[in-house]
Enzyme design. Structure first.
Site, PDB file in Angstrom:
ATOM      1  N   TYR A 105      -5.666   5.387  -7.340  1.00  0.00           N
ATOM      2  CA  TYR A 105      -6.088   5.324  -5.896  1.00  0.00           C
ATOM      3  C   TYR A 105      -7.208   4.869  -5.844  1.00  0.00           C
ATOM      4  CZ  TYR A 105      -5.623   6.179  -1.096  1.00  0.00           C
ATOM      5  OH  TYR A 105      -6.093   5.724   0.621  1.00  0.00           O
ATOM      6  N   TYR A 140       0.840  -1.126  -0.051  1.00  0.00           N
ATOM      7  CA  TYR A 140      -0.062  -0.124   0.138  1.00  0.00           C
ATOM      8  C   TYR A 140       0.866   1.250  -0.064  1.00  0.00           C
ATOM      9  CZ  TYR A 140      -3.863   2.970   1.428  1.00  0.00           C
ATOM     10  OH  TYR A 140      -4.682   3.921   1.277  1.00  0.00           O
TER      11      TYR A 140
END
Lengths: 385, 129
Positions: free
Chosen positions: A344, A294
């Site tokens: 994202y 991440y």
């Protein structure tokens, strides 16, 4: 450990385009992604019988059912902690199908976080008692009002202790954008950056984060379909097995505003997740063939590389500098370009890329990718053939 | 001008004290432990009996940032945000008075700053080390 025939498998992935202005509702983005995931798997959307998403997702389960025609949902749950818990969706999906509660489990996340609201900007109308936002009370009146500000404040002690420079962080951004440049699905397709570009990009939060240290704000949707191995074998794609999935939320720790507990150096929850994964699968994250970690902001990569035990504490900046994260290195990092390069969608597009890598269907395919590690701070999973 | 603090039933004592120029932490009455941020129940002994304790106001800077883009909402200029560890061991987010960036480890002491609606929040100023 469950019998092989009962093991949870990812059988379908779907996503919309990743843009800055989708021109349609978040509900529609979700529905499109779910339909594509079902078509990819070869399952009827009406047969979905369980689902999970983020507590922050705006699309209600009832509305997802209304669009997809799901006949009956037997199990739903919503996860706290934003993108840090993106991989925790896999933990819940695994439990839902391996327990026998659900046969066809859906994970979805859709957002117009660029065109409809700016996810990276101050949101001063949030109710203090709303889920996941009580921490705002202790930050907002001091002018720490954005994810970038909280992130920079929490990683300051780490960066200071190990002498991590802006150039060290820049190398991470360059790595993501290099991969994104050859992935046609990425927003920054054919747009690599140099370390100079990074160094010349404007400050977002002094003295830590420049523009190119930050992930994007994107519009888009992602969906994933999970079932058990005995059902998966009759579907369209090679099943990608969930070999292990773990989650750890610790006392007095917050997520991006993790100021109140611990030494502000180590990611203790990541360390626990790495240990549990190795114990349950016999595989350590560092022994997998591709790492989907991440990347909301560049410092998170350093702290997670150490937390998930790719290298020792304080060694991550050199691990990056030595080229290990390159696609031909020992830890190929996010070949889709990650959340900085591709888009994202709160971490979920890194999970679909992990699945494509194991299937052998990725734009930037890593050779012999038998296993992939997908991780988001508090959660991690190892998936494989 | 600086935004008012968000006040909740469990936390309003902290902000009200700031208005009076007092710097307090939640204290668990039976077990004497201090907690910040405040919470309805002591996580150690699970008592609901709470009182407060005056804090010394002495602290050390653990981290600092300045939110450049977007600039801090409500402020004329984005302030220096600091994470401090108080002498009593608690941590909190606050501001450093002035616009000169600090060094991590700098000692500071508490002061108070007014907000747009007439409330107050604790901020810190440098002390000679």
């Amino acid at each position: 450990m469950v019998a092989a025939s009962q093991q949870a498998c990812i059988v379908g992935i779907g996503q919309t385009e990743f843009s800055k202005a989708s021109g349609r509702s978040e509900q529609q983005l979700a529905a499109e992604a779910v339909l594509r995931a079902c078509q990819d798997a070869g399952v009827d959307p009406k047969s979905i019988d369980g689902m999970t998403t983020f507590s922050l997702d705006n699309s209600d389960e009832v509305d997802i059912m209304r669009s997809l025609g799901c006949e009956e949902i037997k199990y739903t749950t919503r996860l706290p902690q934003g993108g840090a818990a993106s991989v925790a969706t896999i933990v819940h999906a695994k439990n839902a199908v391996e327990s026998g509660i659900c046969d066809t489990f859906l994970i979805f996340r859709a957002m117009n976080e660029r065109s409809q609201y700016r996810f990276g900007q101050p949101h001063f109308n949030i109710s203090p008692d709303a889920h996941s936002s009580t921490f705002m009370e202790w930050c907002f009146p001091f002018g720490a009002q954005t994810p970038a500000a909280w992130e920079a404040l929490s990683c300051g002690p780490y960066l200071n202790k190990y002498g991590v420079t802006s150039e060290d962080l820049g190398r991470i951004a360059v790595t993501f954008r290099k991969a994104a440049a050859t992935n046609p699905a990425s927003w920054f397709y054919e747009k690599p950056i140099t370390l100079d570009d990074h160094q010349n990009s404007r400050w977002i939060v002094e003295p830590t984060l420049r523009l190119l240290d930050c992930c994007q704000e994107s519009d888009g949707g992602v969906a994933i379909i999970i079932t058990r191995a005995d059902k998966a074998k009759d579907l369209m794609q090679m099943p990608v097995r969930i070999l292990g999935a773990e989650y750890s939320m610790l006392f007095n720790h917050e997520i991006i505003s993790d100021f109140y507990a611990g030494d502000l150096i180590r990611n203790e929850n990541s360390e626990i997740v790495a240990d549990r994964l190795e114990a349950s699968t016999g595989i350590a994250p560092k022994d997998t063939n591709v790492a989907m970690i991440y990347d909301n902001f560049t410092p998170q990569i350093l702290r997670q590389l150490e937390g998930f035990k790719y290298c020792g504490i304080g060694e991550a900046k050199d691990y990056v500098k030595d080229g290990h994260l390159e696609l031909d290195g020992k830890t190929p990092l996010s070949p889709n370009g990650g959340l900085m390069g591709e888009g994202y969608i709160h971490g979920m597009n890194n999970i679909t890329e992990g699945v494509r890598q194991v299937r052998g269907q990725a734009a930037n395919q890593i050779e012999n990718a038998n296993t992939a590690f997908i991780a988001s701070g508090v959660a991690g999973a190892i998936i494989g053939k | 001008m600086r935004p008012d603090p968000i006040q909740r039933l469990d936390t309003t004592f902290f902000w009200d004290a700031c208005e009076r120029g007092e710097f307090l932490a939640q204290k668990c009455e039976p077990c004497n432990k201090l907690w910040h941020p405040p919470r309805p129940m002591c996580p150690d002994c699970h008592s609901l009996e709470k009182s407060t304790q005056n804090l010394s106001g002495k602290a050390t800077i653990l981290s600092w940032v300045r939110q450049v883009r977007p600039a801090s909402f409500g402020f004329k200029e984005s302030p220096i945000v600091i994470l401090v560890e108080l002498e009593e061991g608690l941590r909190m987010v606050s501001n450093l008075v002035g616009d000169e960036p600090p060094e991590i480890g700098d000692p500071v002491e508490v002061d108070f700053a007014k907000t747009s609606g007439g409330k107050a929040v604790p901020v810190f100023k440098k002390v000679a080390s």
